[in-house]
Scaffold this motif. Structure first.
Motif, PDB file in Angstrom:
ATOM      1  N   VAL A  67      55.364  12.850  59.722  1.00  0.00           N
ATOM      2  CA  VAL A  67      56.350  13.277  60.732  1.00  0.00           C
ATOM      3  C   VAL A  67      55.684  14.258  61.699  1.00  0.00           C
ATOM      4  CG1 VAL A  67      58.257  13.044  59.071  1.00  0.00           C
ATOM      5  CG2 VAL A  67      57.272  15.296  59.494  1.00  0.00           C
ATOM      6  N   PHE A  68      56.290  14.429  62.881  1.00  0.00           N
ATOM      7  CA  PHE A  68      55.692  15.349  63.849  1.00  0.00           C
ATOM      8  C   PHE A  68      56.755  16.091  64.643  1.00  0.00           C
ATOM      9  CE2 PHE A  68      56.263  11.440  66.206  1.00  0.00           C
ATOM     10  CZ  PHE A  68      56.602  11.850  67.480  1.00  0.00           C
ATOM     11  N   GLU A  69      56.286  17.034  65.441  1.00  0.00           N
ATOM     12  CA  GLU A  69      57.149  17.789  66.363  1.00  0.00           C
ATOM     13  C   GLU A  69      56.430  17.892  67.700  1.00  0.00           C
ATOM     14  OE1 GLU A  69      60.031  19.093  66.965  1.00  0.00           O
ATOM     15  OE2 GLU A  69      60.808  18.197  65.140  1.00  0.00           O
ATOM     16  N   GLY A  70      57.124  18.383  68.715  1.00  0.00           N
ATOM     17  CA  GLY A  70      56.497  18.592  70.013  1.00  0.00           C
ATOM     18  C   GLY A  70      57.176  19.744  70.727  1.00  0.00           C
ATOM     19  N   LEU A  71      56.387  20.716  71.183  1.00  0.00           N
ATOM     20  CA  LEU A  71      56.926  21.838  71.964  1.00  0.00           C
ATOM     21  C   LEU A  71      55.840  22.304  72.926  1.00  0.00           C
ATOM     22  CD1 LEU A  71      57.177  25.080  69.779  1.00  0.00           C
ATOM     23  CD2 LEU A  71      56.037  23.041  68.973  1.00  0.00           C
ATOM     24  N   LYS A  72      56.184  23.257  73.804  1.00  0.00           N
ATOM     25  CA  LYS A  72      55.207  23.685  74.802  1.00  0.00           C
ATOM     26  C   LYS A  72      55.089  25.197  74.871  1.00  0.00           C
ATOM     27  CE  LYS A  72      55.632  19.848  78.118  1.00  0.00           C
ATOM     28  NZ  LYS A  72      56.349  19.435  79.360  1.00  0.00           N
ATOM     29  N   ALA A  73      53.874  25.671  75.231  1.00  0.00           N
ATOM     30  CA  ALA A  73      53.668  27.092  75.536  1.00  0.00           C
ATOM     31  C   ALA A  73      53.490  27.211  77.051  1.00  0.00           C
ATOM     32  CB  ALA A  73      52.426  27.614  74.817  1.00  0.00           C
ATOM     33  N   ARG A  92      64.306  21.199  62.938  1.00  0.00           N
ATOM     34  CA  ARG A  92      64.252  19.736  62.996  1.00  0.00           C
ATOM     35  C   ARG A  92      63.098  19.182  62.160  1.00  0.00           C
ATOM     36  NH1 ARG A  92      64.100  17.396  68.905  1.00  0.00           N
ATOM     37  NH2 ARG A  92      61.928  18.006  68.747  1.00  0.00           N
ATOM     38  N   LEU A  93      61.955  19.878  62.194  1.00  0.00           N
ATOM     39  CA  LEU A  93      60.817  19.451  61.375  1.00  0.00           C
ATOM     40  C   LEU A  93      61.236  19.405  59.909  1.00  0.00           C
ATOM     41  CD1 LEU A  93      57.825  18.719  61.012  1.00  0.00           C
ATOM     42  CD2 LEU A  93      57.299  21.161  60.974  1.00  0.00           C
ATOM     43  N   ASN A  94      61.955  20.429  59.472  1.00  0.00           N
ATOM     44  CA  ASN A  94      62.365  20.463  58.069  1.00  0.00           C
ATOM     45  C   ASN A  94      63.422  19.412  57.738  1.00  0.00           C
ATOM     46  OD1 ASN A  94      60.493  22.249  57.029  1.00  0.00           O
ATOM     47  ND2 ASN A  94      61.694  24.058  57.624  1.00  0.00           N
ATOM     48  N   ARG A  95      64.271  19.064  58.730  1.00  0.00           N
ATOM     49  CA  ARG A  95      65.222  17.955  58.516  1.00  0.00           C
ATOM     50  C   ARG A  95      64.457  16.632  58.380  1.00  0.00           C
ATOM     51  NH1 ARG A  95      68.362  20.356  62.611  1.00  0.00           N
ATOM     52  NH2 ARG A  95      67.993  18.709  64.149  1.00  0.00           N
ATOM     53  N   SER A  96      63.425  16.430  59.225  1.00  0.00           N
ATOM     54  CA  SER A  96      62.615  15.202  59.133  1.00  0.00           C
ATOM     55  C   SER A  96      61.909  15.149  57.786  1.00  0.00           C
ATOM     56  CB  SER A  96      61.556  15.170  60.242  1.00  0.00           C
ATOM     57  OG  SER A  96      62.134  15.141  61.527  1.00  0.00           O
ATOM     58  N   LEU A  97      61.296  16.268  57.388  1.00  0.00           N
ATOM     59  CA  LEU A  97      60.537  16.311  56.131  1.00  0.00           C
ATOM     60  C   LEU A  97      61.430  15.989  54.939  1.00  0.00           C
ATOM     61  CD1 LEU A  97      58.324  19.441  56.881  1.00  0.00           C
ATOM     62  CD2 LEU A  97      57.503  17.086  56.609  1.00  0.00           C
ATOM     63  N   ARG A  99      64.142  14.174  54.855  1.00  0.00           N
ATOM     64  CA  ARG A  99      64.513  12.753  54.840  1.00  0.00           C
ATOM     65  C   ARG A  99      63.361  11.850  54.402  1.00  0.00           C
ATOM     66  NH1 ARG A  99      65.340   8.370  54.187  1.00  0.00           N
ATOM     67  NH2 ARG A  99      66.801   6.894  55.141  1.00  0.00           N
ATOM     68  N   LEU A 100      62.113  12.298  54.660  1.00  0.00           N
ATOM     69  CA  LEU A 100      60.946  11.501  54.277  1.00  0.00           C
ATOM     70  C   LEU A 100      60.404  11.931  52.901  1.00  0.00           C
ATOM     71  CD1 LEU A 100      59.487   9.271  56.218  1.00  0.00           C
ATOM     72  CD2 LEU A 100      61.233  10.685  57.282  1.00  0.00           C
ATOM     73  N   SER A 101      61.200  12.707  52.151  1.00  0.00           N
ATOM     74  CA  SER A 101      60.793  13.185  50.822  1.00  0.00           C
ATOM     75  C   SER A 101      59.493  13.972  50.866  1.00  0.00           C
ATOM     76  CB  SER A 101      60.610  12.003  49.860  1.00  0.00           C
ATOM     77  OG  SER A 101      61.810  11.775  49.202  1.00  0.00           O
ATOM     78  N   MET A 102      59.361  14.804  51.875  1.00  0.00           N
ATOM     79  CA  MET A 102      58.151  15.624  52.025  1.00  0.00           C
ATOM     80  C   MET A 102      58.542  17.098  51.904  1.00  0.00           C
ATOM     81  SD  MET A 102      56.750  13.385  55.257  1.00  0.00           S
ATOM     82  CE  MET A 102      55.177  14.179  55.568  1.00  0.00           C
ATOM     83  N   PRO A 103      57.598  17.963  51.488  1.00  0.00           N
ATOM     84  CA  PRO A 103      57.960  19.368  51.287  1.00  0.00           C
ATOM     85  C   PRO A 103      58.199  20.094  52.615  1.00  0.00           C
ATOM     86  CG  PRO A 103      55.606  19.060  51.001  1.00  0.00           C
ATOM     87  CD  PRO A 103      56.186  17.684  51.175  1.00  0.00           C
ATOM     88  N   GLU A 104      59.176  20.999  52.634  1.00  0.00           N
ATOM     89  CA  GLU A 104      59.474  21.774  53.835  1.00  0.00           C
ATOM     90  C   GLU A 104      58.326  22.716  54.191  1.00  0.00           C
ATOM     91  OE1 GLU A 104      63.138  23.855  53.904  1.00  0.00           O
ATOM     92  OE2 GLU A 104      64.318  21.994  53.876  1.00  0.00           O
ATOM     93  N   PHE A 138      52.218  18.517  62.999  1.00  0.00           N
ATOM     94  CA  PHE A 138      52.502  17.287  62.248  1.00  0.00           C
ATOM     95  C   PHE A 138      52.160  17.453  60.776  1.00  0.00           C
ATOM     96  CE2 PHE A 138      48.078  15.417  62.228  1.00  0.00           C
ATOM     97  CZ  PHE A 138      47.487  16.280  63.144  1.00  0.00           C
ATOM     98  N   VAL A 139      52.844  16.667  59.959  1.00  0.00           N
ATOM     99  CA  VAL A 139      52.672  16.745  58.505  1.00  0.00           C
ATOM    100  C   VAL A 139      52.490  15.326  57.984  1.00  0.00           C
ATOM    101  CG1 VAL A 139      53.664  17.639  56.340  1.00  0.00           C
ATOM    102  CG2 VAL A 139      54.358  18.653  58.521  1.00  0.00           C
ATOM    103  N   PHE A 140      51.507  15.118  57.115  1.00  0.00           N
ATOM    104  CA  PHE A 140      51.318  13.772  56.569  1.00  0.00           C
ATOM    105  C   PHE A 140      50.862  13.817  55.121  1.00  0.00           C
ATOM    106  CE2 PHE A 140      46.675  13.659  56.684  1.00  0.00           C
ATOM    107  CZ  PHE A 140      46.368  14.611  57.652  1.00  0.00           C
ATOM    108  N   ALA A 141      51.159  12.704  54.404  1.00  0.00           N
ATOM    109  CA  ALA A 141      50.819  12.580  52.995  1.00  0.00           C
ATOM    110  C   ALA A 141      49.308  12.400  52.856  1.00  0.00           C
ATOM    111  CB  ALA A 141      51.545  11.376  52.397  1.00  0.00           C
TER     112      ALA A 141
END
Ligand SMILES: *Cc1c(COP(=O)(O)O)cnc(C)c1O
Length: 353
Positions: A67-73, A92-97, A99-104, A138-141
């Protein structure tokens, strides 16, 4: 949590031509990496941007746990650096994680990673309207195993890419086709998450639309009766003087730009409605001329006006985008807040020290 820092001994910034940027092709000098093992996030490090090495069996390759996120500086005229509503990204990242059974990701790690990374590469945040540094967490297995169960190991990384937005909104409007065959998301599925696989599933139908001369697909629900999103953006339509956006569901991504545009529209006394939009209602409005505007919203392009909508083999042209179009007014307003030339009345900006 103490982030280890391995400073790069050279910068690629000198070869950067900010005026000729292609989105997401050039990356800043450093990246953040953190591992998840035995139930905790460990080894946080900021190091020179470089390739990573992975076992061919890691689960993200085979089962799409990613899963991933996107923001700007942004850099303002006084050289202060800001983020825009980053609290929404970590939520939102933690909501995605989940749902995909990934750690917050603990909030503290998220903020520290981004703050320290932007700080170390702060020269990459250039000044000027439309210029910013796009941040991609982004976070991946990363567990090497083909067993079809959630991974026991993960990586959380952050990379950053300088971006330049275009201003002349009329020139960069898009032609879209309402989907009558393919769907982006299903009831009970992962459409509301920023799962990488949602993007993979969009490429094929989008390519087909491109071949017919359209830039993007307007996604519909499973029986093709409701308008859901436009490409990888949320969608707004203006019918008469009403600004309408689809209401959230498990098929629709809860966009931060969408939420901000709604708040801004209300603050400017525009009439707004958040509800289901029937394909028939939109097409009828396009036929009768009541459809004044349509546009997509998202962090990368901010507001992307639509110039043409195709449905049932017929192309409907929308009125030309002008200075008093809702899309122009709202785009300028949000950019003014993001680039600090106007007061941040909603407390959306997050200062970076
Ligand atoms: C990221 C995304 C958006 C836009 O969200 P923002 O928070 O405004 O950037 C809209 N739709 C989809 C499918 C997305 O992945």
């Amino acid at each position: 949590m103490k982030i280890k820092i391995e400073q790069s001994n050279s910068s690629r910034l000198s070869v950067l031509d900010v005026e000729k940027l292609v989105f997401g092709k050039v990356f800043s000098d450093h990246m953040f990496v953190c591992d998840y093992e035995e139930g905790s996030w460990i080894n946080p490090v900021i190091k020179p941007y470089q390739p990573i090495s992975l076992d061919p069996s890691v689960k993200s390759f085979h089962y799409g746990q990613s899963v991933f996120e996107g923001l700007k500086a942004y850099r303002d005229e006084e050289d202060k650096l800001w983020l825009f509503r980053p609290n929404k990204n970590i939520e939102r990242l933690n909501r995605s994680l989940e749902r995909l059974s990934m750690p917050e990701i603990p909030e503290d790690i998220f903020y520290q990673a981004i703050e320290k990374l932007v700080k170390i590469d702060e020269k990459w945040v250039t000044k000027g309207n439309g210029k910013s540094l796009y941040i991609r967490p982004f976070v991946f297995a990363s567990e090497p195993s083909l067993s079809a169960a959630p991974s026991l190991k993960y990586k959380f990384m952050v990379i950053m890419s300088p971006v330049q937005n275009y201003f002349n909104s009329g020139k960069h409007s898009v032609k879209v086709k309402i989907s009558e065959i393919y769907s982006r998301a299903a009831n009970g599925g992962v459409g509301f998450t920023k799962a990488s696989g949602n993007y993979a599933a969009q490429f094929y139908p989008t390519n087909l639309a491109n071949k017919e001369g359209y830039d993007q697909v307007i996604w519909t629900n499973s029986d093709y009766t409701l308008i859901e999103e436009s490409g990888v953006m949320n969608i707004f339509v203006r019918i008469g003087d009403k600004l309408i956006t689809s209401k959230l569901s498990d098929r629709i991504l809860d966009g931060i730009t969408r939420n901000s545009i709604l708040t801004l529209a209300e603050s400017l006394s525009m009439e707004t409605e958040v509800r289901d939009i029937q394909v028939k209602e939109l097409v009828d409005a396009a036929k009768s001329g009541d459809l004044k505007e349509a546009f997509g919203t998202g962090t990368a392009a901010v507001v992307s006006p639509i110039s043409l909508i195709s449905y049932g083999g017929i192309d409907y042209n929308l009125p030309e985008i002008k200075g008093d179009s809702y899309s122009t007014i709202l785009k300028n307003k949000i950019l003014e807040i993001q680039h600090s030339s106007t007061k941040d009345q909603f407390g959306w900006k997050y200062p970076l020290s």
